[in-house]
Design an enzyme around this catalytic site. Structure first.
Site, short mmCIF file in Angstrom:
data_model
loop_
_atom_site.label_atom_id
_atom_site.label_comp_id
_atom_site.label_asym_id
_atom_site.label_seq_id
_atom_site.Cartn_x
_atom_site.Cartn_y
_atom_site.Cartn_z
N HIS A 220 0.83 -1.21 0.00
CA HIS A 220 0.00 0.00 0.00
C HIS A 220 0.86 1.26 0.00
O HIS A 220 2.05 1.22 0.29
CB HIS A 220 -0.93 0.01 1.21
CG HIS A 220 -0.20 0.08 2.52
ND1 HIS A 220 0.32 -1.03 3.14
CD2 HIS A 220 0.14 1.13 3.28
CE1 HIS A 220 0.93 -0.67 4.25
NE2 HIS A 220 0.85 0.65 4.37
N ASP A 222 0.99 4.87 1.88
CA ASP A 222 0.43 5.45 3.11
C ASP A 222 -0.55 6.60 2.84
O ASP A 222 -1.59 6.70 3.48
CB ASP A 222 1.56 5.93 4.03
CG ASP A 222 2.21 4.75 4.74
OD1 ASP A 222 1.68 3.63 4.66
OD2 ASP A 222 3.26 4.95 5.37
N HIS A 278 4.82 0.04 -0.33
CA HIS A 278 5.50 -0.93 0.55
C HIS A 278 4.54 -1.93 1.18
O HIS A 278 3.33 -1.79 1.10
CB HIS A 278 6.24 -0.19 1.66
CG HIS A 278 5.31 0.56 2.58
ND1 HIS A 278 4.92 1.85 2.34
CD2 HIS A 278 4.68 0.18 3.73
CE1 HIS A 278 4.09 2.24 3.30
NE2 HIS A 278 3.92 1.24 4.15
N ARG A 288 6.76 -9.14 16.90
CA ARG A 288 7.41 -7.95 16.34
C ARG A 288 6.74 -6.69 16.88
O ARG A 288 5.51 -6.59 16.87
CB ARG A 288 7.27 -7.99 14.81
CG ARG A 288 7.81 -6.80 14.03
CD ARG A 288 7.23 -6.89 12.63
NE ARG A 288 7.90 -6.08 11.63
CZ ARG A 288 7.52 -4.85 11.27
NH1 ARG A 288 6.51 -4.27 11.91
NH2 ARG A 288 8.14 -4.22 10.31
#
Ligand SMILES: *[C@@H]1O[C@H](CO)[C@@H](O)[C@H](O)[C@H]1NC(C)=O
Length: 313
Positions: A220, A222, A278, A288
């Site tokens: 996508h 941002d 990205h 994470r």
């Protein structure tokens, strides 16, 4: 003489016929050899293609920032800004970047600050967490994943006074460091960029997605997902290949995919337009943690720093 000539001619003719006879006799064998030769060439070429395919696949993935290397002076990749991004941001004097880019540094946020941010996140998430693999906690709006939904941490009775003045001060301090880093590295006036929403800490595990909110791995832009974003920053709170596997950040470029491997305290900043398409790889094991801090040039879209007054009495 005549005889000799005749014989020569005869033998020549003989030779000729012999030759053509030989040719006929040899034909199947030659063809067989030819077929074999072609076959073996096909095998060799196919093998070569397979090798090229797999090695070139690796060639197309470039590690921009590896987990094992501490980037002391930062690393920059400049890009051509996408036309839409340029057009929109150009009206904000003092806020548009000299150049669109990606910037990664490992020296802005300290290990202690990261430990404290992690502590804040975990102390909140304990009361929630998504059923699927991805949870968020947003100190600004108070939104935190719980089951398949979100709750407001400032309204939840059992979370009253969970976050302290020190927590908010630390959070603000880190945000300010990031804001100044953007100003310095993108040639922007520090007073012309504003914090915007959503700004949150994420926790990703290898659990299967339950709702759409768990699907963080889609590629996508941002600016398309959050229209107020002009600068996106990501602060990694733990280590790729140490605390979790998978979960690398990947920019999709024309010829190459460029990865940033999360590293505790690593700050990655990039312009939020189409030049920075990205996705995040799926986490395959471990947990994470990262913090997304976004900035806008549009004052109307700015949000306030979170503070202790967020608690509803
Ligand atoms: C980059 O990654 C995406 C998603 O995994 C993939 O579809 C694409 O082919 C990759 N691009 C290159 C140039 O390898």
């Amino acid at each position: 003489m005549v005889e000799l000539k005749k014989r020569t001619i005869k033998s020549l003719t003989n030779l000729d016929t012999n030759k053509s006879k030989d040719k006929d006799k040899d034909k199947p064998i030659t063809q067989q050899r030819l077929t074999l030769r072609v076959l073996s060439r096909i095998v060799v070429i196919t093998a070569l293609l397979i090798v090229v395919y797999f090695t070139s696949k690796d060639d197309k993935l470039r590690i921009f920032a590896s987990q094992s290397e501490k980037l002391l002076s930062g690393k920059v990749q400049t890009l051509q800004c996408s036309p839409e991004y340029m057009k929109e941001i150009n009206v904000y004097e003092g806020c548009f970047p000299k150049k669109c880019k990606r910037f990664v540094t490992d020296t802005v946020v300290s290990s202690l600050e990261v430990d404290n941010l992690l502590f804040i996140a975990k102390k909140g998430l304990k009361y929630g967490r998504s059923l699927g693999g991805a949870s968020i906690i947003d100190l600004h709006s108070g939104a935190m994943s719980k089951g398949q939904f979100f709750i407001n941490i400032y309204e939840s009775p059992n979370m009253k006074k969970l976050f302290t003045e020190d927590d908010f001060n630390l959070y603000r301090g880190v945000k300010e460091k990031v804001r100044h880093t953007i100003a310095n590295n993108f040639g922007v006036d520090v007073d012309k960029i504003y914090l915007t929403k959503p700004t949150f800490i994420s926790e990703i595990t290898s659990k299967n997605a339950v709702t759409k909110h768990d699907e963080y791995w889609h590629s996508h832009v941002d600016k398309e997902t959050y229209s107020s974003f002009h600068y996106t920053s990501l602060l990694y709170l733990n280590d790729y290949n140490v605390d979790f596997e998978g979960g690398r950040f990947v920019f999709l470029d024309d010829k190459y995919n460029t990865t940033i491997e999360p590293r505790k305290g690593r700050l990655s900043i990039f312009t939020s337009g189409h030049e920075n398409l990205h996705f995040v790889e799926r986490v395959t094991s471990g947990v994470r943690y990262a913090m997304t801090i976004a900035f806008t040039c549009d004052k109307q879209q700015s949000i306030e720093d979170p503070n202790i007054d967020k608690y509803i009495p």
